[in-house]
Structures are given as structure tokens and as C-alpha cells.
Design an enzyme around this catalytic site. Sequence first.
Site, PDB file in Angstrom:
ATOM      1  N   ILE A 217      37.755  47.967  53.352  1.00 50.36           N
ATOM      2  CA  ILE A 217      38.520  46.710  53.357  1.00 50.36           C
ATOM      3  C   ILE A 217      40.008  47.001  53.541  1.00 50.36           C
ATOM      4  O   ILE A 217      40.688  46.327  54.325  1.00 50.36           O
ATOM      5  CB  ILE A 217      38.255  45.892  52.068  1.00 50.36           C
ATOM      6  CG1 ILE A 217      36.770  45.513  51.996  1.00 50.36           C
ATOM      7  CG2 ILE A 217      39.119  44.633  52.044  1.00 50.36           C
ATOM      8  CD1 ILE A 217      36.351  44.849  50.683  1.00 50.36           C
TER       9      ILE A 217
ATOM     10  N   THR B  53      42.442  40.635  46.237  1.00 46.66           N
ATOM     11  CA  THR B  53      41.104  40.175  46.640  1.00 46.66           C
ATOM     12  C   THR B  53      40.044  41.126  46.084  1.00 46.66           C
ATOM     13  O   THR B  53      38.894  41.089  46.528  1.00 46.66           O
ATOM     14  CB  THR B  53      40.954  40.150  48.174  1.00 46.66           C
ATOM     15  OG1 THR B  53      41.341  41.436  48.689  1.00 46.66           O
ATOM     16  CG2 THR B  53      41.777  39.066  48.819  1.00 46.66           C
ATOM     17  N   ALA B  54      40.441  41.999  45.140  1.00 50.65           N
ATOM     18  CA  ALA B  54      39.501  43.026  44.648  1.00 50.65           C
ATOM     19  C   ALA B  54      38.766  42.502  43.414  1.00 50.65           C
ATOM     20  O   ALA B  54      37.712  41.874  43.547  1.00 50.65           O
ATOM     21  CB  ALA B  54      40.247  44.324  44.375  1.00 50.65           C
ATOM     22  N   ARG B  55      39.308  42.729  42.240  1.00 45.31           N
ATOM     23  CA  ARG B  55      38.734  42.182  41.013  1.00 45.31           C
ATOM     24  C   ARG B  55      39.871  41.818  40.071  1.00 45.31           C
ATOM     25  O   ARG B  55      40.860  42.560  39.950  1.00 45.31           O
ATOM     26  CB  ARG B  55      37.815  43.202  40.328  1.00 45.31           C
ATOM     27  CG  ARG B  55      36.442  43.374  40.985  1.00 45.31           C
ATOM     28  CD  ARG B  55      35.557  42.142  40.824  1.00 45.31           C
ATOM     29  NE  ARG B  55      34.227  42.289  41.387  1.00 45.31           N
ATOM     30  CZ  ARG B  55      33.880  41.956  42.646  1.00 45.31           C
ATOM     31  NH1 ARG B  55      34.774  41.451  43.485  1.00 45.31           N
ATOM     32  NH2 ARG B  55      32.633  42.105  43.049  1.00 45.31           N
TER      33      ARG B  55
ATOM     34  N   ASP C 174      42.660  35.791  44.842  1.00 42.13           N
ATOM     35  CA  ASP C 174      41.320  35.248  45.110  1.00 42.13           C
ATOM     36  C   ASP C 174      40.364  35.594  43.973  1.00 42.13           C
ATOM     37  O   ASP C 174      39.233  35.111  43.968  1.00 42.13           O
ATOM     38  CB  ASP C 174      40.790  35.836  46.432  1.00 42.13           C
ATOM     39  CG  ASP C 174      39.440  35.260  46.833  1.00 42.13           C
ATOM     40  OD1 ASP C 174      39.277  34.016  46.748  1.00 42.13           O
ATOM     41  OD2 ASP C 174      38.542  36.026  47.234  1.00 42.13           O
TER      42      ASP C 174
ATOM     43  N   GLU D  73      36.245  35.161  35.582  1.00 38.43           N
ATOM     44  CA  GLU D  73      35.817  34.064  36.466  1.00 38.43           C
ATOM     45  C   GLU D  73      34.469  33.484  36.014  1.00 38.43           C
ATOM     46  O   GLU D  73      33.603  34.255  35.574  1.00 38.43           O
ATOM     47  CB  GLU D  73      35.597  34.589  37.894  1.00 38.43           C
ATOM     48  CG  GLU D  73      36.795  35.087  38.580  1.00 38.43           C
ATOM     49  CD  GLU D  73      36.427  35.799  39.885  1.00 38.43           C
ATOM     50  OE1 GLU D  73      37.278  36.536  40.371  1.00 38.43           O
ATOM     51  OE2 GLU D  73      35.295  35.645  40.393  1.00 38.43           O
TER      52      GLU D  73
ATOM     53  N   HIS E  30      37.657  32.899  44.551  1.00 35.14           N
ATOM     54  CA  HIS E  30      36.813  34.036  44.954  1.00 35.14           C
ATOM     55  C   HIS E  30      35.991  33.713  46.212  1.00 35.14           C
ATOM     56  O   HIS E  30      34.754  33.675  46.178  1.00 35.14           O
ATOM     57  CB  HIS E  30      35.885  34.460  43.800  1.00 35.14           C
ATOM     58  CG  HIS E  30      35.398  35.877  43.935  1.00 35.14           C
ATOM     59  ND1 HIS E  30      35.136  36.697  42.872  1.00 35.14           N
ATOM     60  CD2 HIS E  30      35.123  36.631  45.028  1.00 35.14           C
ATOM     61  CE1 HIS E  30      34.708  37.878  43.288  1.00 35.14           C
ATOM     62  NE2 HIS E  30      34.693  37.858  44.612  1.00 35.14           N
ATOM     63  N   ILE E  31      36.719  33.495  47.317  1.00 37.05           N
ATOM     64  CA  ILE E  31      36.029  33.147  48.573  1.00 37.05           C
ATOM     65  C   ILE E  31      36.068  34.288  49.581  1.00 37.05           C
ATOM     66  O   ILE E  31      35.816  34.078  50.768  1.00 37.05           O
ATOM     67  CB  ILE E  31      36.635  31.881  49.229  1.00 37.05           C
ATOM     68  CG1 ILE E  31      38.120  32.101  49.562  1.00 37.05           C
ATOM     69  CG2 ILE E  31      36.435  30.659  48.351  1.00 37.05           C
ATOM     70  CD1 ILE E  31      38.610  31.205  50.681  1.00 37.05           C
ATOM     71  N   GLY E  32      36.374  35.511  49.119  1.00 31.09           N
ATOM     72  CA  GLY E  32      36.510  36.644  50.049  1.00 31.09           C
ATOM     73  C   GLY E  32      35.385  36.745  51.062  1.00 31.09           C
ATOM     74  O   GLY E  32      35.616  36.965  52.247  1.00 31.09           O
TER      75      GLY E  32
HETATM   76  C1  DGY Z   1      31.819  41.375  46.590  1.00 26.96           C
HETATM   77  O1  DGY Z   1      31.074  41.585  47.564  1.00 26.96           O
HETATM   78  O2  DGY Z   1      31.919  42.160  45.645  1.00 26.96           O
HETATM   79  C2  DGY Z   1      32.618  40.115  46.599  1.00 26.96           C
HETATM   80  O3  DGY Z   1      33.589  40.131  45.633  1.00 26.96           O
HETATM   81  C3  DGY Z   1      31.736  38.890  46.390  1.00 26.96           C
HETATM   82  O4  DGY Z   1      30.929  38.653  47.437  1.00 26.96           O
END
Ligand code: DGY
Length: 321
Positions: free
Chosen positions: A161, A239-241, A265, A270, A288-290
Site C-alpha cells: 500500500i 488508513t492503517a489502523r 479513515d 471502531e 473505514h472505507i479503504g
Molecule cells: C483491511 O483489509 O484490513 C481493511 O482495513 C478492511 O478491509
Amino acid sequence: MSKPRLVLTRRLPAQVETELAERFELLTNAPDGLLSSADIIERVRAHRADALLVTLTERLDGDFFAALPDHLRVICTYSVGTNHLDIDAARAKGVALAFTPEAVTEATADVALLLLLAACRRAHEFQAILRQGRWGAWNAWDNLGWDPGGQVLGLVGMGRIGQAVARRARAFGMHIHYFQRNRLDEAQEQGAVYHASLESLFRASRFVSLHTPTTPQTKGFINAESLSWLPPGAIFINTARGDQVNDDALVAALRNGNLAAAGLDVFAGEPDFDRRYLDIPNAYLLPHIGTSTEQTRIRMGRDAAANLCAFFENRSMPWPI
Ligand code: DGY
């Protein structure tokens, strides 16, 4: 030959469930309610399941694996994130694990760029002006954001990513720097500048974006100290955690102006999240729409199926954990 028996803990896109049903004897979770560990064990037992397909909403801890019937041989998570799985406990139990890392890459990188652009052009603040009827005549000094072009984007984690974000950010004229334990080879770096420490990366970066898994080392590692290494006016993207960020520290840095903006995100706990972010106009927030595109969610299902089929055909799984 009879099909392997598979339990799904959540509903998946219809196309994915149809394709899985061609290869597995499926037990689906029709109402899509969140299942406890005990519910999952019960379903595994009732269906005499060989395999389990879970998502990040299920927490499979040591107690879960201790209670898991022996006929369950493989678990695939429909995610790149694995922080909801006790990997050591799975190994101790002899359960094979797999995930879907490749499928999520491009969609997640798109959302990182969406957040980055939204944060630096202050999209949330200015949309509010329009929606609230406060839009006055054009002038040369209101509604100003900052150009990404020419700035350093510091990527924390340069796996699939991170590299996909770097490709996109280069198109906006950004200079890519990164930090992770191991330096990439030149072909993968594509000219990105390596930093051997988070501190060194943060001191050099106007924008930073997180692309690290949650581990004991990364849990809460975005804290008051690490945020203080960023230059004034920096922009932070996650966009990770969410559990990698200390919310008190991030809220303080946004409120006191040390950070110009943030794009988030993902959040600790959550779908609950720290409600203080709602009152911070320079925080651009998404639920959380990644990976939330039709194509990506289907590809994640196909990659999960590829793992499970390989397992039952005694081939190497393409994406083992
Ligand atoms: C993942 O793949 O870990 C995303 O955060 C959620 O689909």
C-alpha cells in the site's frame, strides 16, 4: 468428492457468496449480525466446518483457538489487517491462516490520496461553508489550503500500500521519503529516500501517511513525542489502523495548530471513535472505507477463495499468514 465445509462469519457480496458456494458447502450469516467467539464456535461445530472465512469484526483470541473444534483446519481473513487474529494461538492449534493483502492495495491507496488532498485543500471546512449558506463572493485570500506538489510525503511503511500511495503522490509532484525496518531495493524505492528511524522521517516530512500493521511496536506509536518531530503545519493521514495513534496527542496537535490538518479513515475502537474529532474542522474523517469499492470487495472474496481452494487441494496458499 464432497465439498469442504465453510462458515462465513459475515455476509459478503452476492457474487462472492455465489462463487464460494460452487466450491464449498457454505453456512452463511444471513442477518449479518456480529457474532461472538462462542457463536462462531457453535456454527463451526454445527456445520462440522473445515474452514472459516472471517472479517476484521471478529476477534479470534487465544480462548477462541483453545475452544475451536479440531475439524476446523484453515481460517482466511477477508482483510490485509491481521490484528484481530492471535496468530501464535492459531499456529499452536495447527490451524492454517491466510489473508487478502493484494486485493486491497489500490483502493486503500486511493483513499489515502483522497484524505491527503481533502486535508490539504481543507475540503471539510469549505464544504461546510457552502452547505451552511455562508459562501460569499470570490476573493483572493479566503478558503486557502496548501499545495501537495513540491512537498515531502513521509510514508511509514513501504509495503504494497505504501508503494501504491507513493506512485500516486509522485503524480502530484510530491517527494517520497519512507521509514520501515528494512530498506527496499532500488527498483522498489523508485527514488524514494530511506530513513532509518521514525524521528528522522518525521523531521523531514510535511505530510505523513501510515501504512503499518498494528504490532506491539506500532501500537500507540503516533504519540505526543513522535508528533512533536513533525514540522509546524504538517498533515497526518491514517488508513492503517486507529490503535496506532494516541488520540489525546493527535487531538492536542490539531487543536493547538502544530498540525495543519489530519485525514483519518480508521479509529481506535471502531465503530466507536473519539468524538472530539467531530469538533475539529481541520480533521477530514471517513468511516473505514479503504477497501469499499465493488471491485475490491469482489476481488477480496476471490483471493480468499483462492487461498481456501489451494489449501484443500494441497497446494501452497497464495497469501498465507
Ligand atoms: C483491511 O483489509 O484490513 C481493511 O482495513 C478492511 O478491509
